[in-house]
Scaffold this motif. Structure first.
Motif, PDB file in Angstrom:
ATOM      1  N   VAL A 181       0.552  -1.251  -0.165  1.00  0.00           N
ATOM      2  CA  VAL A 181       0.082  -0.215  -0.094  1.00  0.00           C
ATOM      3  C   VAL A 181       1.008   1.282   0.168  1.00  0.00           C
ATOM      4  CG1 VAL A 181      -1.917   1.116   1.290  1.00  0.00           C
ATOM      5  CG2 VAL A 181      -1.494  -1.332   1.122  1.00  0.00           C
ATOM      6  N   TYR A 182       1.710   1.063   0.655  1.00  0.00           N
ATOM      7  CA  TYR A 182       2.483   2.679   0.768  1.00  0.00           C
ATOM      8  C   TYR A 182       3.768   2.193  -0.028  1.00  0.00           C
ATOM      9  CZ  TYR A 182      -0.067   4.086   5.020  1.00  0.00           C
ATOM     10  OH  TYR A 182      -0.787   4.940   5.562  1.00  0.00           O
ATOM     11  N   SER A 183       4.395   3.062  -0.171  1.00  0.00           N
ATOM     12  CA  SER A 183       5.811   3.068  -1.319  1.00  0.00           C
ATOM     13  C   SER A 183       7.309   2.868  -0.040  1.00  0.00           C
ATOM     14  CB  SER A 183       6.025   4.642  -1.960  1.00  0.00           C
ATOM     15  OG  SER A 183       5.943   5.977  -0.571  1.00  0.00           O
ATOM     16  N   VAL A 184       7.280   3.331   0.662  1.00  0.00           N
ATOM     17  CA  VAL A 184       8.389   2.852   1.723  1.00  0.00           C
ATOM     18  C   VAL A 184       8.488   1.842   2.633  1.00  0.00           C
ATOM     19  CG1 VAL A 184      10.123   3.854   3.415  1.00  0.00           C
ATOM     20  CG2 VAL A 184       8.934   4.849   1.741  1.00  0.00           C
ATOM     21  N   VAL A 185       9.562   0.530   2.804  1.00  0.00           N
ATOM     22  CA  VAL A 185       9.676  -0.751   2.922  1.00  0.00           C
ATOM     23  C   VAL A 185       8.374  -0.539   4.344  1.00  0.00           C
ATOM     24  CG1 VAL A 185      10.669  -2.657   3.304  1.00  0.00           C
ATOM     25  CG2 VAL A 185      10.690  -1.780   1.988  1.00  0.00           C
ATOM     26  N   GLU A 186       9.482   0.075   4.935  1.00  0.00           N
ATOM     27  CA  GLU A 186       8.700  -0.592   6.264  1.00  0.00           C
ATOM     28  C   GLU A 186       7.542   0.326   7.089  1.00  0.00           C
ATOM     29  OE1 GLU A 186      11.530   1.948   8.717  1.00  0.00           O
ATOM     30  OE2 GLU A 186      10.908   3.875   7.903  1.00  0.00           O
ATOM     31  N   GLU A 187       6.865   1.649   5.944  1.00  0.00           N
ATOM     32  CA  GLU A 187       6.204   2.234   6.575  1.00  0.00           C
ATOM     33  C   GLU A 187       4.836   1.276   5.542  1.00  0.00           C
ATOM     34  OE1 GLU A 187       5.887   5.798   3.625  1.00  0.00           O
ATOM     35  OE2 GLU A 187       6.798   7.238   5.843  1.00  0.00           O
ATOM     36  N   ASP A 188       4.968   0.628   5.044  1.00  0.00           N
ATOM     37  CA  ASP A 188       4.236  -0.992   4.553  1.00  0.00           C
ATOM     38  C   ASP A 188       4.270  -2.093   5.107  1.00  0.00           C
ATOM     39  OD1 ASP A 188       2.445  -1.470   1.730  1.00  0.00           O
ATOM     40  OD2 ASP A 188       3.650  -3.086   2.625  1.00  0.00           O
TER      41      ASP A 188
ATOM     42  N   GLY B 271       3.833  -1.345   8.255  1.00  0.00           N
ATOM     43  CA  GLY B 271       3.720  -0.959   9.693  1.00  0.00           C
ATOM     44  C   GLY B 271       1.943  -0.252   9.309  1.00  0.00           C
ATOM     45  N   PHE B 272       1.573  -1.188   7.980  1.00  0.00           N
ATOM     46  CA  PHE B 272       0.058  -0.644   7.747  1.00  0.00           C
ATOM     47  C   PHE B 272      -1.049  -1.565   8.210  1.00  0.00           C
ATOM     48  CE2 PHE B 272      -3.656  -1.640   5.098  1.00  0.00           C
ATOM     49  CZ  PHE B 272      -4.429  -0.273   4.630  1.00  0.00           C
ATOM     50  N   GLY B 273      -0.640  -2.730   8.468  1.00  0.00           N
ATOM     51  CA  GLY B 273      -2.092  -2.968   9.522  1.00  0.00           C
ATOM     52  C   GLY B 273      -1.943  -2.830  10.616  1.00  0.00           C
ATOM     53  N   LEU B 274      -0.878  -3.169  11.599  1.00  0.00           N
ATOM     54  CA  LEU B 274      -0.293  -2.657  13.008  1.00  0.00           C
ATOM     55  C   LEU B 274      -1.445  -1.481  13.129  1.00  0.00           C
ATOM     56  CD1 LEU B 274       3.017  -3.193  13.079  1.00  0.00           C
ATOM     57  CD2 LEU B 274       1.985  -4.759  14.322  1.00  0.00           C
TER      58      LEU B 274
ATOM     59  N   ASP C  40       5.881   3.962  18.785  1.00  0.00           N
ATOM     60  CA  ASP C  40       6.817   3.585  19.123  1.00  0.00           C
ATOM     61  C   ASP C  40       7.038   2.128  18.938  1.00  0.00           C
ATOM     62  OD1 ASP C  40       8.176   5.465  20.195  1.00  0.00           O
ATOM     63  OD2 ASP C  40       7.642   6.125  22.059  1.00  0.00           O
ATOM     64  N   LYS C  41       5.295   1.588  19.470  1.00  0.00           N
ATOM     65  CA  LYS C  41       5.673   0.267  19.826  1.00  0.00           C
ATOM     66  C   LYS C  41       5.317  -0.727  18.145  1.00  0.00           C
ATOM     67  CE  LYS C  41       2.394  -3.622  21.361  1.00  0.00           C
ATOM     68  NZ  LYS C  41       1.063  -4.139  21.954  1.00  0.00           N
ATOM     69  N   LEU C  42       4.773   0.041  16.996  1.00  0.00           N
ATOM     70  CA  LEU C  42       5.217   0.190  15.849  1.00  0.00           C
ATOM     71  C   LEU C  42       5.563  -0.390  15.375  1.00  0.00           C
ATOM     72  CD1 LEU C  42       2.244   1.358  13.685  1.00  0.00           C
ATOM     73  CD2 LEU C  42       4.272   1.591  12.730  1.00  0.00           C
TER      74      LEU C  42
ATOM     75  N   GLN D  46       7.744  -9.336  -2.259  1.00  0.00           N
ATOM     76  CA  GLN D  46       7.289 -10.798  -1.580  1.00  0.00           C
ATOM     77  C   GLN D  46       7.909 -10.887  -0.963  1.00  0.00           C
ATOM     78  OE1 GLN D  46       4.690 -12.550  -2.103  1.00  0.00           O
ATOM     79  NE2 GLN D  46       5.396 -14.452  -2.590  1.00  0.00           N
ATOM     80  N   LEU D  47       9.237 -10.881   0.158  1.00  0.00           N
ATOM     81  CA  LEU D  47       9.069 -10.544   1.553  1.00  0.00           C
ATOM     82  C   LEU D  47       8.231  -9.192   2.552  1.00  0.00           C
ATOM     83  CD1 LEU D  47      13.255 -11.631   1.057  1.00  0.00           C
ATOM     84  CD2 LEU D  47      11.226 -13.634   2.154  1.00  0.00           C
ATOM     85  N   VAL D  48       8.353  -8.110   1.633  1.00  0.00           N
ATOM     86  CA  VAL D  48       8.257  -7.288   2.395  1.00  0.00           C
ATOM     87  C   VAL D  48       6.655  -7.610   2.828  1.00  0.00           C
ATOM     88  CG1 VAL D  48       7.392  -4.777   2.176  1.00  0.00           C
ATOM     89  CG2 VAL D  48       9.903  -5.778   1.215  1.00  0.00           C
ATOM     90  N   ALA D  49       6.149  -7.611   1.571  1.00  0.00           N
ATOM     91  CA  ALA D  49       4.571  -8.436   1.747  1.00  0.00           C
ATOM     92  C   ALA D  49       4.033  -9.705   2.880  1.00  0.00           C
ATOM     93  CB  ALA D  49       3.758  -8.938  -0.017  1.00  0.00           C
ATOM     94  N   LEU D  50       5.161 -10.502   2.949  1.00  0.00           N
ATOM     95  CA  LEU D  50       4.997 -11.618   4.273  1.00  0.00           C
ATOM     96  C   LEU D  50       5.297 -10.358   5.176  1.00  0.00           C
ATOM     97  CD1 LEU D  50       4.774 -13.982   5.038  1.00  0.00           C
ATOM     98  CD2 LEU D  50       7.254 -14.781   4.260  1.00  0.00           C
ATOM     99  N   ALA D  51       6.464  -9.497   5.665  1.00  0.00           N
ATOM    100  CA  ALA D  51       6.857  -8.965   6.414  1.00  0.00           C
ATOM    101  C   ALA D  51       5.365  -8.346   6.852  1.00  0.00           C
ATOM    102  CB  ALA D  51       7.959  -7.966   6.540  1.00  0.00           C
ATOM    103  N   GLY D  52       4.934  -8.083   6.087  1.00  0.00           N
ATOM    104  CA  GLY D  52       3.448  -6.923   6.689  1.00  0.00           C
ATOM    105  C   GLY D  52       2.304  -7.534   7.302  1.00  0.00           C
ATOM    106  N   ILE D  53       2.679  -9.582   7.188  1.00  0.00           N
ATOM    107  CA  ILE D  53       1.667  -9.762   7.433  1.00  0.00           C
ATOM    108  C   ILE D  53       1.900 -10.521   8.927  1.00  0.00           C
ATOM    109  CG2 ILE D  53      -0.009 -11.896   7.806  1.00  0.00           C
ATOM    110  CD1 ILE D  53      -0.198  -9.709   5.461  1.00  0.00           C
ATOM    111  N   LEU D  54       3.300 -10.491   8.743  1.00  0.00           N
ATOM    112  CA  LEU D  54       3.696 -10.885   9.768  1.00  0.00           C
ATOM    113  C   LEU D  54       3.806 -10.366  11.179  1.00  0.00           C
ATOM    114  CD1 LEU D  54       6.850 -12.873   8.877  1.00  0.00           C
ATOM    115  CD2 LEU D  54       4.779 -14.334   9.318  1.00  0.00           C
ATOM    116  N   ALA D  55       3.478  -9.248  11.197  1.00  0.00           N
ATOM    117  CA  ALA D  55       3.806  -8.066  12.160  1.00  0.00           C
ATOM    118  C   ALA D  55       2.620  -8.491  13.079  1.00  0.00           C
ATOM    119  CB  ALA D  55       3.833  -6.756  11.273  1.00  0.00           C
TER     120      ALA D  55
END
Lengths: 238, 232
Positions: free
Chosen positions: B88-95, B97-100, B108-110, B140-149
């Protein structure tokens, strides 16, 4: 082609412009856009142009990238000048001013999107559009729409390139209206599919329009310094 | 446990899923296989309430998705086939964190959870990168990280290796195995590649929207595979 797609996309760099609060940057974009319209004489045009060049240098945006990215607009610039030459040759100066304004709009927006990550823009848009809540408009929806538009511009271009290449490989002639219509239909189909996938993905990650961005925004010394610069610019020009 | 009970689902008048009964037990690794158009993805989208059944019910830990799809989505993460559209977002760490953000995490927790998820996927070095500049494997790993978070109990992988090269395919399969064995995450893998179900405990085989096999992988035989249109 692929390099062109990232024209105007966020790049992480350690610069003053990257550190500025996204809210103040959005406000600057609005103020500078108004100033562009108010600039008419050579003096204000020169000062304004120098200011924008300074911003680009401060943001460490590669000048070559800008020039390459602007290639797509050259046709519009030439077209505008030709129109002035043909229909009102006496007002050629106004034609150049119109092109300059167009160029300034592009450079202002480019500086904003290059130095501001989407989450920052979302947070800023959310905060700035809070008053719209009175009319029942949810700020997060506006912010998300804008962020998705920015995020998917390159994806749209990639899709366009894929459609074009697949048609060219089957000897499509783009001078024929039928083929242009086909590209439009195929692009629409792909974009709608992407939109449907994205909405599924957002629901999967429990998108909630009532939640506010958690990104903390606070004015720092850079923001106040930048305010002084912009006020000085306004005073110099007017 | 995810329970699919007598589920029917159709587009217009034709049923894509017919009388589906499947149970995904906690801690298991289940592969759902079938030829193209067999209804695998449609079934998978029922697990987290992206699609609601026309008839029957889907329960996630006893909660019916029709009644509480939001909670079902909190428990069931979904990694899409086309991960390009999942970001959804263009920067990896922001994407990541989208679900969170949607879960209402404070900044801070995010940040802490996002860093943890990136670390787990070994992509911390990409945190500040623009997602458009990443390779397919990295996306693919970024998408998975977004879910794992979001720390889901179950993760559905919808044909996760389709657009990947051999190295990245192997990597994603190993990650699934690790998540299942080490972190006890229940994995549901949707695939039409037989070799990818090597880590699965259970297999569900679909053919034209109906289940033709549901059981331990060791019981799966060539006849069923052939019937599903997957074998030679």
């Amino acid at each position: 082609m692929i390099k062109k797609l990232y024209f105007g996309q966020y790049r992480h760099k350690e610069t003053i412009l990257h550190y500025l609060d996204p809210r103040i940057k959005l406000i600057y974009v609005m103020v500078l856009s108004i100033l562009v319209f108010l600039s008419k004489d050579t003096y204000s045009v020169t000062i304004f142009s120098l200011f924008i060049v300074l911003c680009i240098l401060l943001a460490k945006i590669d000048i070559k990238t800008i020039l390459k990215g602007l290639r797509s607009f050259y046709f519009i610039f030439i077209f505008l000048i030709l129109m002035y030459i043909i229909f009102s040759p006496g007002q050629l100066r106004q034609g150049f001013i119109a092109i300059w304004r167009f160029l300034m709009f592009i450079l202002i927006s480019l500086t904003l999107t290059f130095t501001t990550p989407i989450a920052g823009l979302v947070a800023a848009l959310e905060r700035l559009s809070k008053p719209l809540k009175i009319f029942g408009i949810k700020p997060r929806n506006i912010a998300t729409m804008v962020s998705i538009a920015i995020r998917f511009i390159p994806v749209m271009f990639i899709n366009f390139e894929r459609v074009r290449e697949s048609m060219l490989s089957r000897l499509a002639d783009f001078k024929k209206m039928k083929n242009i219509k086909l590209v439009v239909v195929l692009m629409l189909h792909r974009m709608l599919k992407s939109a449907s996938n994205l909405s599924d993905a957002m629901y999967s990650r429990i998108y909630d329009e009532n939640v506010e961005s958690s990104k903390p925004l606070e004015f720092k010394k850079y923001d106040y310094v930048s305010m002084v610069f912009v006020i000085i610019l306004i005073l110099i020009i007017y | 446990m995810i329970s699919v009970k007598n589920v029917y689902f159709g587009y217009e008048e034709e049923f894509v899923l017919k009388d589906i009964n499947v149970e995904i037990k906690e801690g298991t690794f289940t592969a759902i296989i079938g030829a193209n158009g067999s209804g695998k993805t449609t079934l998978a989208k029922h697990f987290n309430g992206l699609i609601m059944p026309d008839k029957g019910s889907v329960l996630v830990d006893g909660m019916e998705t029709k009644k509480d799809s939001m909670n079902a989505r909190k428990k069931v993460g979904f990694v899409f086939q086309n991960f390009e559209d999942q970001l959804v977002y263009s920067v990896v760490e922001e994407d990541v964190g989208f679900g969170l953000e949607n879960l209402g995490y404070g900044y801070d927790k995010l940040k802490c959870v996002v860093d943890e998820a990136l670390e787990k996927m070994r992509i911390s070095h990409l945190a500040k990168q623009n997602v458009n500049s990443l390779s397919q494997g990295q996306k693919q790993l970024v998408a998975l990280a977004g879910i794992l978070a979001m720390k889901p109990k179950y993760i559905v992988f919808d044909e996760p290796t389709t657009n990947l090269d051999e190295k990245n395919k192997k990597n994603i399969l190993n990650i699934m195995k690790e998540l299942n064995k080490k972190d006890k995450v229940t994995i549901v893998l949707i695939t039409n590649v037989l070799g990818e179900m090597k880590y699965a405990d259970n297999v569900v085989v679909l053919k034209k929207g109906a289940v033709i096999f549901n059981g331990k992988k060791s019981r799966l035989n060539k006849k069923i595979i052939k019937e599903a249109g997957l074998g030679d």
